[in-house]
Design a protein around this motif. Structure first.
Motif, PDB file in Angstrom:
ATOM      1  N   ILE A  37       5.094   6.608  -2.036  1.00 31.60           N
ATOM      2  CA  ILE A  37       5.144   7.144   0.231  1.00 31.60           C
ATOM      3  C   ILE A  37       3.909   6.172   0.882  1.00 31.60           C
ATOM      4  N   ARG A  38       3.166   7.625  -0.300  1.00 25.68           N
ATOM      5  CA  ARG A  38       1.685   7.401   0.499  1.00 25.68           C
ATOM      6  C   ARG A  38       1.070   5.916   0.032  1.00 25.68           C
ATOM      7  N   GLU A  39       1.173   5.359  -1.008  1.00 26.14           N
ATOM      8  CA  GLU A  39       1.099   3.846  -1.239  1.00 26.14           C
ATOM      9  C   GLU A  39       1.528   3.028  -0.061  1.00 26.14           C
ATOM     10  N   SER A  40       2.664   3.063   0.106  1.00 24.97           N
ATOM     11  CA  SER A  40       3.215   2.575   1.076  1.00 24.97           C
ATOM     12  C   SER A  40       3.258   2.787   2.743  1.00 24.97           C
ATOM     13  N   PHE A  41       3.471   4.169   2.881  1.00 26.63           N
ATOM     14  CA  PHE A  41       3.117   4.114   3.817  1.00 26.63           C
ATOM     15  C   PHE A  41       2.640   3.194   4.886  1.00 26.63           C
ATOM     16  N   PRO A  42       1.057   2.569   4.697  1.00 19.26           N
ATOM     17  CA  PRO A  42       0.406   2.055   5.716  1.00 19.26           C
ATOM     18  C   PRO A  42       1.252   0.769   5.563  1.00 19.26           C
ATOM     19  N   SER A  43       1.814   0.140   5.042  1.00 20.98           N
ATOM     20  CA  SER A  43       2.318  -1.236   5.367  1.00 20.98           C
ATOM     21  C   SER A  43       3.934  -0.572   6.231  1.00 20.98           C
ATOM     22  N   TRP A  44       4.650   0.361   6.419  1.00 18.15           N
ATOM     23  CA  TRP A  44       5.026   0.812   7.579  1.00 18.15           C
ATOM     24  C   TRP A  44       4.957   1.633   9.008  1.00 18.15           C
ATOM     25  N   VAL A  45       3.975   1.809   9.212  1.00 16.85           N
ATOM     26  CA  VAL A  45       3.069   3.318   9.552  1.00 16.85           C
ATOM     27  C   VAL A  45       1.702   1.746  10.705  1.00 16.85           C
ATOM     28  N   LYS A  46       2.184   1.145  11.784  1.00 16.69           N
ATOM     29  CA  LYS A  46       1.060   1.465  12.449  1.00 16.69           C
ATOM     30  C   LYS A  46       0.077   2.335  12.753  1.00 16.69           C
ATOM     31  N   GLY A  47      -0.855   1.764  12.803  1.00 16.37           N
ATOM     32  CA  GLY A  47      -2.398   2.585  13.259  1.00 16.37           C
ATOM     33  C   GLY A  47      -3.379   3.720  12.092  1.00 16.37           C
ATOM     34  N   GLU A  48      -4.032   3.899  12.809  1.00 18.55           N
ATOM     35  CA  GLU A  48      -4.898   4.453  11.731  1.00 18.55           C
ATOM     36  C   GLU A  48      -4.167   6.209  11.743  1.00 18.55           C
ATOM     37  N   TRP A  49      -3.732   5.825  10.604  1.00 19.93           N
ATOM     38  CA  TRP A  49      -2.686   6.965   9.777  1.00 19.93           C
ATOM     39  C   TRP A  49      -3.537   8.012   8.741  1.00 19.93           C
ATOM     40  N   ILE A  50      -3.195   8.687   8.313  1.00 18.10           N
ATOM     41  CA  ILE A  50      -3.633   9.262   7.193  1.00 18.10           C
ATOM     42  C   ILE A  50      -2.521  10.558   6.564  1.00 18.10           C
ATOM     43  N   SER A  51      -2.658  10.711   4.901  1.00 11.40           N
ATOM     44  CA  SER A  51      -1.699  11.168   4.617  1.00 11.40           C
ATOM     45  C   SER A  51      -2.281  12.780   3.677  1.00 11.40           C
ATOM     46  N   PRO A  52      -2.565  13.738   4.333  1.00 10.87           N
ATOM     47  CA  PRO A  52      -3.185  14.660   3.499  1.00 10.87           C
ATOM     48  C   PRO A  52      -2.718  15.524   2.199  1.00 10.87           C
ATOM     49  N   GLU A  53      -3.360  15.236   1.004  1.00  5.68           N
ATOM     50  CA  GLU A  53      -2.739  15.287  -0.828  1.00  5.68           C
ATOM     51  C   GLU A  53      -3.012  16.757  -0.628  1.00  5.68           C
ATOM     52  N   GLU A  54      -3.085  17.651   0.743  1.00  2.53           N
ATOM     53  CA  GLU A  54      -2.849  18.321   0.483  1.00  2.53           C
ATOM     54  C   GLU A  54      -1.700  20.063   0.597  1.00  2.53           C
TER      55      GLU A  54
END
Length: 89
Positions: A37-54
């Motif tokens: 999910i973390r590797e693929s989410f930039p391809s399906w979410v537009k804009g500058e998003w982050i996914s904290p690993e905590e």
């Protein structure tokens, strides 16, 4: 005492083996889902998003995806969000 409980007590070693195998499988599966999910989410979410690993699937059963401008780091350097959005369909 129920028949199932009695069986578990009589077979305590097998019970722990089964429990540990299920726990290990859950960790492996959720860790792999989390990574994909973390590797693929930039391809399906537009804009500058982050996914904290905590927060991750195998520990928290959720993944946060936060707009960069809505986030900050606390004193422990954990990424937190100023705004939470939920889709309640």
């Amino acid at each position: 005492m129920s028949e199932a409980t009695e069986y578990l007590i009589k077979n305590i070693n097998k019970t722990f083996e089964i429990y540990n195998a299920i726990s290990k499988m859950e960790t492996e599966v959720l860790s792999k889902f989390d990574k994909n999910i973390r590797e693929s989410f930039p391809s399906w979410v537009k804009g500058e998003w982050i996914s904290p690993e905590e927060e991750n699937l195998h520990e928290d059963y959720c993944i946060n995806i936060i707009r960069k401008e809505w986030s900050y780091q606390n004193e422990k350097k954990d990424t937190k969000s100023y705004i939470w959005t939920y889709d309640r369909k």
